[in-house]
Write an enzyme that holds these catalytic residues in place. Structure first.
Site, PDB file in Angstrom:
ATOM      1  N   LYS A 174     -59.400 -17.776  17.853  1.00  0.00           N
ATOM      2  CA  LYS A 174     -58.977 -17.447  16.480  1.00  0.00           C
ATOM      3  C   LYS A 174     -57.484 -17.094  16.442  1.00  0.00           C
ATOM      4  CE  LYS A 174     -59.031 -16.240  12.139  1.00  0.00           C
ATOM      5  NZ  LYS A 174     -59.343 -17.037  10.971  1.00  0.00           N
ATOM      6  N   LYS A 242     -51.794  -8.906   9.953  1.00  0.00           N
ATOM      7  CA  LYS A 242     -52.667  -8.314  10.985  1.00  0.00           C
ATOM      8  C   LYS A 242     -52.921  -9.321  12.108  1.00  0.00           C
ATOM      9  CE  LYS A 242     -57.130  -8.529   9.797  1.00  0.00           C
ATOM     10  NZ  LYS A 242     -57.852  -9.504  10.618  1.00  0.00           N
TER      11      LYS A 242
HETATM   12  P1  NAP Z   1     -61.901  -8.470   2.202  1.00  0.00           P
HETATM   13  O1  NAP Z   1     -62.140  -9.260   0.980  1.00  0.00           O
HETATM   14  O2  NAP Z   1     -60.909  -7.362   2.174  1.00  0.00           O
HETATM   15  O3  NAP Z   1     -63.326  -7.910   2.699  1.00  0.00           O
HETATM   16  C1  NAP Z   1     -63.473  -7.020   3.758  1.00  0.00           C
HETATM   17  C2  NAP Z   1     -64.708  -6.186   3.446  1.00  0.00           C
HETATM   18  O4  NAP Z   1     -64.951  -5.323   4.557  1.00  0.00           O
HETATM   19  C3  NAP Z   1     -64.488  -5.321   2.211  1.00  0.00           C
HETATM   20  O5  NAP Z   1     -65.591  -5.484   1.362  1.00  0.00           O
HETATM   21  C4  NAP Z   1     -64.395  -3.920   2.774  1.00  0.00           C
HETATM   22  O6  NAP Z   1     -64.983  -2.953   1.969  1.00  0.00           O
HETATM   23  C5  NAP Z   1     -65.202  -4.038   4.066  1.00  0.00           C
HETATM   24  N1  NAP Z   1     -64.728  -3.053   5.050  1.00  0.00           N
HETATM   25  C6  NAP Z   1     -63.501  -2.990   5.616  1.00  0.00           C
HETATM   26  N2  NAP Z   1     -63.446  -1.954   6.455  1.00  0.00           N
HETATM   27  C7  NAP Z   1     -64.665  -1.354   6.427  1.00  0.00           C
HETATM   28  C8  NAP Z   1     -65.228  -0.245   7.069  1.00  0.00           C
HETATM   29  N3  NAP Z   1     -64.521   0.489   7.941  1.00  0.00           N
HETATM   30  N4  NAP Z   1     -66.498   0.080   6.789  1.00  0.00           N
HETATM   31  C9  NAP Z   1     -67.201  -0.641   5.898  1.00  0.00           C
HETATM   32  N5  NAP Z   1     -66.741  -1.713   5.247  1.00  0.00           N
HETATM   33  C10 NAP Z   1     -65.479  -2.058   5.520  1.00  0.00           C
HETATM   34  O7  NAP Z   1     -61.466  -9.403   3.428  1.00  0.00           O
HETATM   35  P2  NAP Z   1     -61.952 -10.878   3.779  1.00  0.00           P
HETATM   36  O8  NAP Z   1     -60.924 -11.842   3.292  1.00  0.00           O
HETATM   37  O9  NAP Z   1     -63.394 -11.051   3.419  1.00  0.00           O
HETATM   38  O10 NAP Z   1     -61.781 -10.846   5.385  1.00  0.00           O
HETATM   39  C11 NAP Z   1     -62.751 -10.256   6.241  1.00  0.00           C
HETATM   40  C12 NAP Z   1     -62.399 -10.630   7.691  1.00  0.00           C
HETATM   41  O11 NAP Z   1     -62.432 -12.057   7.826  1.00  0.00           O
HETATM   42  C13 NAP Z   1     -61.009 -10.196   8.152  1.00  0.00           C
HETATM   43  O12 NAP Z   1     -61.040  -9.807   9.493  1.00  0.00           O
HETATM   44  C14 NAP Z   1     -60.167 -11.449   7.971  1.00  0.00           C
HETATM   45  O13 NAP Z   1     -59.045 -11.456   8.823  1.00  0.00           O
HETATM   46  C15 NAP Z   1     -61.182 -12.518   8.318  1.00  0.00           C
HETATM   47  N6  NAP Z   1     -60.952 -13.858   7.726  1.00  0.00           N
HETATM   48  C16 NAP Z   1     -60.635 -13.974   6.386  1.00  0.00           C
HETATM   49  C17 NAP Z   1     -60.435 -15.263   5.845  1.00  0.00           C
HETATM   50  C18 NAP Z   1     -60.065 -15.466   4.388  1.00  0.00           C
HETATM   51  O14 NAP Z   1     -59.628 -16.590   4.050  1.00  0.00           O
HETATM   52  N7  NAP Z   1     -60.214 -14.500   3.509  1.00  0.00           N
HETATM   53  C19 NAP Z   1     -60.567 -16.394   6.656  1.00  0.00           C
HETATM   54  C20 NAP Z   1     -60.935 -16.230   7.981  1.00  0.00           C
HETATM   55  C21 NAP Z   1     -61.127 -14.953   8.505  1.00  0.00           C
HETATM   56  P3  NAP Z   1     -64.290  -2.462   0.586  1.00  0.00           P
HETATM   57  O15 NAP Z   1     -64.630  -3.535  -0.404  1.00  0.00           O
HETATM   58  O16 NAP Z   1     -64.933  -1.152   0.333  1.00  0.00           O
HETATM   59  O17 NAP Z   1     -62.800  -2.376   0.870  1.00  0.00           O
END
Ligand code: NAP
Length: 299
Positions: A174, A242
């Site tokens: 990744k 990040k």
């Molecule tokens: P996001 O929309 O910010 O979602 C992350 C979720 O995790 C949020 O709902 C957040 O809760 C929850 N969370 C974070 N810390 C937490 C904790 N300590 N305890 C409980 N819940 C927690 O982010 P995302 O885009 O879905 O990305 C998630 C992961 O996938 C990341 O590591 C990112 O790098 C990876 N990723 C993202 C993409 C993309 O295109 N978006 C693509 C590939 C990989 P809250 O809603 O309460 O903040």
């Protein structure tokens, strides 16, 4: 299969939905309970903690933000490990699909193993579009046995599922993905800013480049978002910062020369420093425009 899902953000929501569509029973937990509502409406079962999820599931998936978040839900108070211990669920499979450092993934795997839980790091590529369509690319690290147990879940989430190697190998893959996509997004933004400043329509440039060696999904999809000035995330700029930080830290630990990634990481630092961290990472175009003194189109 009984599958647990923790973290229902941009990626987690559609991924959990696809597990339901695949015929699995899905037990969800999110720290903001309202995030669970659409999943519960679709048939998922709401839980009160990660420990409660572990009590119901054979495989528990986390899709949160960074390593401390994975530590918290997997190993902290009312965590997956605590639930597995309390209910004597030896051999429970925990899968983290967030993007975190390879060293952090290996450390989490060891700590979970000591508490009777098997772990796979399985980060993804393909973005929100891939998460909704169930066409993610999944890169996994861990033992072959544990990978096999998680495979039925992966098959609902992605089209390209690769067991890359031992623990942490998925996160190394990744990090490689983020080197390529980080530079790719910056390259497309530079090209479009260059075209506009040279009085040429970037939409026409994109159209021309799509048929040649410069073709990429980034030029096609992210390029279109830039032309549309659509900066709604997608993939938040602070998340890309990040990920490039993970790349640079790992390179530092191993004494590796990554000049392109270093320059790209600086641009993403500046993007977040400019207050654009919550926008999609294609907002790097806005930063380039500002640095070029450009008379930018309205955001
Ligand atoms: P996001 O929309 O910010 O979602 C992350 C979720 O995790 C949020 O709902 C957040 O809760 C929850 N969370 C974070 N810390 C937490 C904790 N300590 N305890 C409980 N819940 C927690 O982010 P995302 O885009 O879905 O990305 C998630 C992961 O996938 C990341 O590591 C990112 O790098 C990876 N990723 C993202 C993409 C993309 O295109 N978006 C693509 C590939 C990989 P809250 O809603 O309460 O903040």
């Amino acid at each position: 299969m009984e599958i647990g899902f923790i973290g229902l953000g941009i990626m987690g929501q559609p991924m959990a939905l696809n597990l339901l569509k695949g015929g699995h029973t899905v037990h969800v937990w999110a720290r903001r309970t309202e995030s669970m509502a659409p999943l519960v409406q679709a048939g998922a079962k709401a839980c009160t903690s990660p420990a409660a999820v572990a009590g119901q599931a054979d495989v528990v998936i986390s899709m949160v933000a960074d390593a401390p978040d994975v530590e918290q839900v997997m190993l902290g108070k009312a965590s997956v490990a605590e639930g597995a211990e309390r209910l004597g669920k030896l051999g429970l499979v925990a899968v983290d699909m967030s993007t975190i450092a390879p060293a952090a993934a290996r450390a989490i795997a060891e700590k979970l193993k000591a508490r009777g839980v098997d772990f796979i790091d399985a980060p993804v590529s393909g973005g929100e579009v891939g998460a909704i369509a169930g066409t993610l690319s999944i890169m996994a690290g861990g033992s072959a046995d544990t990978f096999a147990k998680a495979l039925p879940a992966f098959q609902c989430l992605g089209k390209n599922v690769v067991h890359v190697g031992t623990s942490g190998a998925g996160q190394v893959a990744k990090a490689c993905n983020q080197i390529v996509t980080g530079m790719g997004v910056l390259a497309v933004a530079e090209a479009f800013n260059f075209a506009r400043q040279a009085d040429v329509d970037p939409a026409k440039v994109r159209e021309a480049l799509l048929g040649g060696f410069a073709y990429s999904r980034i030029l096609e999809n992210h390029g279109q978002r830039m032309l549309d000035r659509n900066f709604k995330p997608g993939f938040k700029a602070w998340m890309h910062q990040k990920d490039l930080n993970i790349v640079m830290q790992t390179a530092h630990q191993r004494g590796l020369c990554l000049p392109g990634s270093a320059a790209t990481a600086q641009m993403f630092n500046a993007l977040v420093g400019s207050g654009l961290g919550e926008e999609d990472s294609v907002a790097v175009l806005k930063l380039l425009e500002r640095l070029s003194g450009a008379d930018t189109p309205a955001a």
